[in-house]
Design an enzyme around this catalytic site. Structure first.
Site, PDB file in Angstrom:
ATOM      1  CG  ASP A  95       4.333 -15.666 -12.121  1.00  0.00           C
ATOM      2  OD1 ASP A  95       3.645 -16.568 -12.635  1.00  0.00           O
ATOM      3  OD2 ASP A  95       4.019 -15.106 -11.058  1.00  0.00           O
ATOM      4  CE1 TYR A 101      -1.384  -9.242 -11.967  1.00  0.00           C
ATOM      5  CE2 TYR A 101      -1.629  -7.684 -13.768  1.00  0.00           C
ATOM      6  CZ  TYR A 101      -1.812  -8.022 -12.440  1.00  0.00           C
ATOM      7  OH  TYR A 101      -2.412  -7.113 -11.589  1.00  0.00           O
ATOM      8  CG  HIS A 115      -4.910 -12.345 -10.499  1.00  0.00           C
ATOM      9  ND1 HIS A 115      -4.989 -12.347  -9.128  1.00  0.00           N
ATOM     10  CD2 HIS A 115      -3.642 -11.971 -10.799  1.00  0.00           C
ATOM     11  CE1 HIS A 115      -3.820 -11.996  -8.617  1.00  0.00           C
ATOM     12  NE2 HIS A 115      -2.980 -11.766  -9.607  1.00  0.00           N
ATOM     13  NE  ARG A 155      -4.257   0.350 -11.750  1.00  0.00           N
ATOM     14  CZ  ARG A 155      -3.790  -0.901 -11.803  1.00  0.00           C
ATOM     15  NH1 ARG A 155      -2.714  -1.235 -11.126  1.00  0.00           N
ATOM     16  NH2 ARG A 155      -4.395  -1.804 -12.544  1.00  0.00           N
ATOM     17  CD  GLU A 182       0.376 -14.365  -7.010  1.00  0.00           C
ATOM     18  OE1 GLU A 182       1.195 -14.682  -7.902  1.00  0.00           O
ATOM     19  OE2 GLU A 182      -0.027 -13.192  -6.839  1.00  0.00           O
ATOM     20  CD  GLU A 209       1.252 -18.016 -10.688  1.00  0.00           C
ATOM     21  OE1 GLU A 209       2.026 -18.269 -11.627  1.00  0.00           O
ATOM     22  OE2 GLU A 209       1.362 -17.002  -9.967  1.00  0.00           O
ATOM     23  CG  ASP A 254       4.641 -16.709  -7.719  1.00  0.00           C
ATOM     24  OD1 ASP A 254       5.801 -17.052  -7.445  1.00  0.00           O
ATOM     25  OD2 ASP A 254       4.346 -15.576  -8.138  1.00  0.00           O
ATOM     26  NE  ARG A 275      -0.822 -11.218  -2.547  1.00  0.00           N
ATOM     27  CZ  ARG A 275      -0.688 -11.609  -3.806  1.00  0.00           C
ATOM     28  NH1 ARG A 275       0.091 -10.940  -4.643  1.00  0.00           N
ATOM     29  NH2 ARG A 275      -1.306 -12.676  -4.241  1.00  0.00           N
ATOM     30  CD  GLN A 335       3.665  -8.420  -5.020  1.00  0.00           C
ATOM     31  OE1 GLN A 335       3.273  -9.369  -4.338  1.00  0.00           O
ATOM     32  NE2 GLN A 335       3.219  -8.195  -6.237  1.00  0.00           N
ATOM     33  CE1 TYR A 353       3.586  -1.688  -6.210  1.00  0.00           C
ATOM     34  CE2 TYR A 353       3.583  -2.666  -8.389  1.00  0.00           C
ATOM     35  CZ  TYR A 353       3.001  -1.839  -7.456  1.00  0.00           C
ATOM     36  OH  TYR A 353       1.867  -1.155  -7.766  1.00  0.00           O
ATOM     37  CE  LYS A 373       4.332 -12.033  -6.881  1.00  0.00           C
ATOM     38  NZ  LYS A 373       3.071 -12.796  -7.045  1.00  0.00           N
ATOM     39  CB  THR A 424       8.075 -20.398  -6.846  1.00  0.00           C
ATOM     40  OG1 THR A 424       8.354 -18.998  -6.749  1.00  0.00           O
ATOM     41  CG2 THR A 424       6.946 -20.638  -7.825  1.00  0.00           C
ATOM     42  CB  THR A 445      -3.220 -15.312  -9.412  1.00  0.00           C
ATOM     43  OG1 THR A 445      -2.054 -14.980  -8.687  1.00  0.00           O
ATOM     44  CG2 THR A 445      -4.290 -15.848  -8.468  1.00  0.00           C
ATOM     45  CD  GLU A 473      -7.540 -12.465  -7.230  1.00  0.00           C
ATOM     46  OE1 GLU A 473      -6.579 -13.265  -7.204  1.00  0.00           O
ATOM     47  OE2 GLU A 473      -8.310 -12.358  -8.202  1.00  0.00           O
TER      48      GLU A 473
END
Lengths: 367, 367
Positions: free
Chosen positions: A88, A90, A95, A104, A161, A163, A195, A199, A202, A206, A215, A219, A306, A320
């Site tokens: 997978d 990114y 996204h 962050r 997600e 995708e 996917d 959250r 994760q 992670y 995850k 899927t 995503t 999001e």
């Protein structure tokens, strides 16, 4: 618009390869296409390579109207291919930027490596399921308050997600690389991918090695694989890449796909977006995944990550769309949603012109 | 000490399952064990389940001295099983602490989740190779100075990781969990694992989704799988776990393995360590990997992560043994080593009492 693609169906007489054309599924083995289509998986056909794939499509174009077929509703779709490894990426800049802003705040949302390489990781191949499979709400540990004992229980932040994924037909040997220009010699076709992501699980697990149980529970992919050849009319130039990518990633930028994508929650659209905006193209993803000499195999699935656009209505995940739960969606029935509730059904759709990809549907069930 | 275990050998008459006993390989199909042993992979045998595994071991104990066999040197070992999914954990507290000290100096070396769950991630199943396979030095991007263009080329920091892995025989369904107490009903046996790592590639790529190309180029495993039943005499209590693990991880703490492990570089030992010091046990790893309902399959490989002890001579990777290159090793020929050079051969060994695990050998070759 109608769905066209290869898949595996079972009408009670055994699972075998079929060609979906709208609401019919052509029984390819019965239509004389050969024994390789009498199998319960596309893998043997995929392994035969591009000339055979092209030949099969020519024969499909010439199918008589009375070719042996079953109504879609009279058969059950199976997982179309055995997934070898699942990677997978990114690759949507919108996204990655959104998640950077959410997690962050106050710092540069894109990490320094993001514009230099298609960031990716391996997912769990064994839990890739076909569209229509129920998704059991996963349980797990989540972040405790302070140094306390981590809470354990069903995820409270179950997300989707949106995708696209590509399926490797003919692999490559250990030590070899696949240049972007060789993409269509190795890759058979594409599927839509959901996917599913927990959250809260994760977020706790992670660091430092990436997503795992958040995850790996499921899927979902399309039951029907759209051959690359059918997507040729929708090939467009990808987004401009600044700075210019390193040499091994150069080229393949004419392999963005001008597909419209959408997410439906309980029957109503909650997002509409475009595949062509994905920053790193599929040929670049494959070139990156093999630049270290990693081999690939028939059935390898590699997904974009995503896909989000720049406006809130074009985001490909609930984290999001609801801005981490701060802005709930109001559904058609007047109820609000941040993350998924038991009984919710999500359907991903995609297509362009008259071509529709196989949809990806899934309903959340409690454990 | 002698190696005992199941594997796949080819003496020119086709690859099939064999039982290694020291320097001989018993041809199990020819010895009348059944057609499932005439296959080029252990998977069909593994899928038959624990009663069949036990029955096979009883028959092996009763093998006559003149059972059909070949000399080890007259046959070639193949990958013993088809790897379904490959999961790598991070379960040695000494290793995780060392890497925390090296990469986050001045802060608490263990992240807050480490003592709460066995941190893990998915690796690339398709590049798991059998002992004896050459390892091609991978190329990739590495961290640039400042905002500049990332250097690209062969890794300059090629490392090893000494690990143990367990092999799932009979899987579990989507939505189900495997409790620690059910470990031996699902798991067939163990192998040694060398999870080759390109530290410079990994350091640049791994935020925020974990290791990818820094690991995916090759993972070497023993050619011979040691059945769990043979390890029973070496089962011991694992290290004390503080704080006490959550309920789903409780139990299974009598499944630490009292095995001695070693790393040889170009024929001379550079590390000796013990498997029993690994903090999270294998039953806990399997329970964690399935607590979210993820299914498992015959051939799933789950590895401990690098096994290190508390003294420098007991570390399981070069990045620890040389303290990130700051303290080079002096080899028998007087030359120094920080990371691996082309032509270097690494051999991992392990065993206890009279039982030896299949070794894992690999030689670095240039691209």
């Amino acid at each position: 618009m109608s769905v066209r693609g290869f898949g595996v169906f079972d009408d009670g007489a055994g699972a075998r390869v079929g060609w979906r054309e709208g609401d019919r599924v052509v029984d390819l083995a019965a239509a004389g296409f050969g024994d390789v289509f009498a199998r319960p998986s596309l893998n043997p056909f995929l392994a035969l390579g591009r000339p055979t794939w092209e030949e099969a499509l020519e024969l499909i174009d010439a199918l008589p109207g009375d070719a042996p077929s079953v109504a879609l509703g009279d058969s059950e779709a199976r997982l179309p291919f055995e997934v070898a490894d699942y990677v997978d990426f990114y690759s949507s800049i919108e996204h990655a930027t959104n998640l950077g802003r959410l997690f962050r705040p106050g710092s540069e949302p894109l990490l320094p490596n993001w514009r230099r390489l298609p960031v990716g990781y391996h997912g769990r191949a064994g839990t890739v399921v076909v569209s229509g499979t129920d998704v059991v709400r996963p349980s797990g540990q989540t972040r405790p308050a302070g140094d306390g004992r981590p809470p354990f229980g069903p995820t409270q932040r179950l997300d989707i997600e949106l995708e696209l994924g590509f399926v490797v037909g003919t692999g490559s040997r250990l030590g070899d690389r696949i240049a972007p220009g060789a993409f269509a010699d190795h890759v058979f076709g594409v599927v839509l991918v959901n996917d599913w992501s927990a959250r809260d699980i994760q977020a706790w697990e992670y660091q430092p090695l990436g997503p795992f149980l958040g995850k790996s529970f499921a899927t979902s992919i399309s039951a029907w694989v759209t051959p690359l050849a059918l997507l040729e009319p929708f090939r467009v130039a990808g987004p401009e890449q600044i700075p210019a990518p390193l040499a091994y990633l150069a080229g393949g930028d004419d392999w963005a796909l001008d597909l419209d994508l959408s997410v439906e929650l309980n029957g109503a659209p909650i997002s509409r977006t475009r595949a062509r905006d994905v920053y790193w193209t599929m040929p670049q993803q494959l070139a990156h995944a093999t630049v270290n000499g990693a081999s690939t195999r028939t059935g390898d699935l590699m997904a974009t990550g995503t896909i989000s656009g720049s406006d809130p209505g074009t985001f490909g995940s609930l984290i999001e769309l609801t801005w981490n739960g701060a802005r709930p969606l109001t559904l058609a029935d007047g109820r609000e949603r941040t993350f998924l509730e038991d009984g919710d059904t999500v359907v991903l759709r995609g297509g362009a012109g008259d071509l529709e990809l196989g949809e990806v549907a899934g309903t959340i069930v409690p454990q």
